[in-house]
Scaffold this motif. Sequence first.
Motif, PDB file in Angstrom:
ATOM      1  N   ARG A 124     -12.875   5.614   4.804  1.00 57.44           N
ATOM      2  CA  ARG A 124     -11.858   6.662   4.489  1.00 57.44           C
ATOM      3  C   ARG A 124     -10.584   5.837   3.746  1.00 57.44           C
ATOM      4  N   LEU A 125     -10.045   5.100   4.450  1.00 58.23           N
ATOM      5  CA  LEU A 125      -8.656   4.443   3.923  1.00 58.23           C
ATOM      6  C   LEU A 125      -9.107   3.601   2.915  1.00 58.23           C
ATOM      7  N   ARG A 157      -8.913   5.172  -0.839  1.00 55.39           N
ATOM      8  CA  ARG A 157      -7.732   5.432  -1.438  1.00 55.39           C
ATOM      9  C   ARG A 157      -7.455   4.423  -2.738  1.00 55.39           C
ATOM     10  N   CYS A 198      -5.053   1.441  -1.443  1.00 56.93           N
ATOM     11  CA  CYS A 198      -5.336   0.830  -0.378  1.00 56.93           C
ATOM     12  C   CYS A 198      -5.280  -0.741  -0.709  1.00 56.93           C
ATOM     13  N   TRP A 254       0.830  -1.188   0.076  1.00 54.90           N
ATOM     14  CA  TRP A 254      -0.180   0.119   0.008  1.00 54.90           C
ATOM     15  C   TRP A 254       0.506   1.163  -0.062  1.00 54.90           C
ATOM     16  N   PHE A 313      -3.805  12.348   5.916  1.00 52.87           N
ATOM     17  CA  PHE A 313      -3.309  10.838   5.657  1.00 52.87           C
ATOM     18  C   PHE A 313      -1.817  10.614   5.623  1.00 52.87           C
ATOM     19  N   GLU A 369       1.175   4.266  -2.718  1.00 51.36           N
ATOM     20  CA  GLU A 369       0.738   5.592  -2.181  1.00 51.36           C
ATOM     21  C   GLU A 369       2.034   6.518  -2.911  1.00 51.36           C
TER      22      GLU A 369
END
Length: 205
Positions: A190-191, A194, A197, A21, A158, A25
Amino acid sequence: MGLPEITLYESGHTRSARCRWLLGELNLPFSSKTRGDLAQDSLRIGNLPLSKLPVAVIDGKVIFESAAICTYLADRTEGHSLGHAPGSWARGQHDQWVSFTLTQMEAFLWNNALNTFVLPEQDRLAQGFTQNEALFTKSAQVLEAALGSREFLVEDRFSVTDIIVGWTVNWGARLGLLDQAPRLLAYLERLRARPACALAPLRQG
Ligand SMILES: N[C@@H](CCC(=O)N[C@@H](CS)C(=O)NCC(=O)O)C(=O)O
């Protein structure tokens, strides 16, 4: 500094998903290898006391422990806002929540896992499950209160902290241990929103 050369030994939604993850990102390319590859490569790369996943080889150097890998990569990668500068208050908060999550939450779930399906049957303990769940739930309430009305844990943005902590929160949610923690369940949503994720899906029903 150019892009690092990264190999990640990983397996699905296990703790290595934190690293996958984070790498997503940060938009960092990496080679993915399996547990079988690790068994084959371990003599060559060395420094693997327990041979657990994840393990990363970054520019030829070996690092293990998912939280350490994620924090190191966030620290050394430029041009993003996922990290917390060493020496800053935010970094102190990051280290606090990572330590808290690993020692006061994840350890209890891992102990239950060890005694349910990880260890060979003859090595498993028959007791402690309820106590482990209760200790996890108590700590989850600390996190629930700390989150308050914020969206994310540190500086309300985040960050790598949410990747490390979120993985454990997700494990608790999958086990049905967060029914009294609505803020943590909303945090997970919310996570999950993304694109990078890598959390395991919540079980339905
Ligand atoms: N604290 C370590 C945990 C590593 C760990 O236990 N990995 C599991 C997969 S999630 C594993 O390799 N298990 C195999 C074993 O216990 O032999 C981390 O976060 O990286």
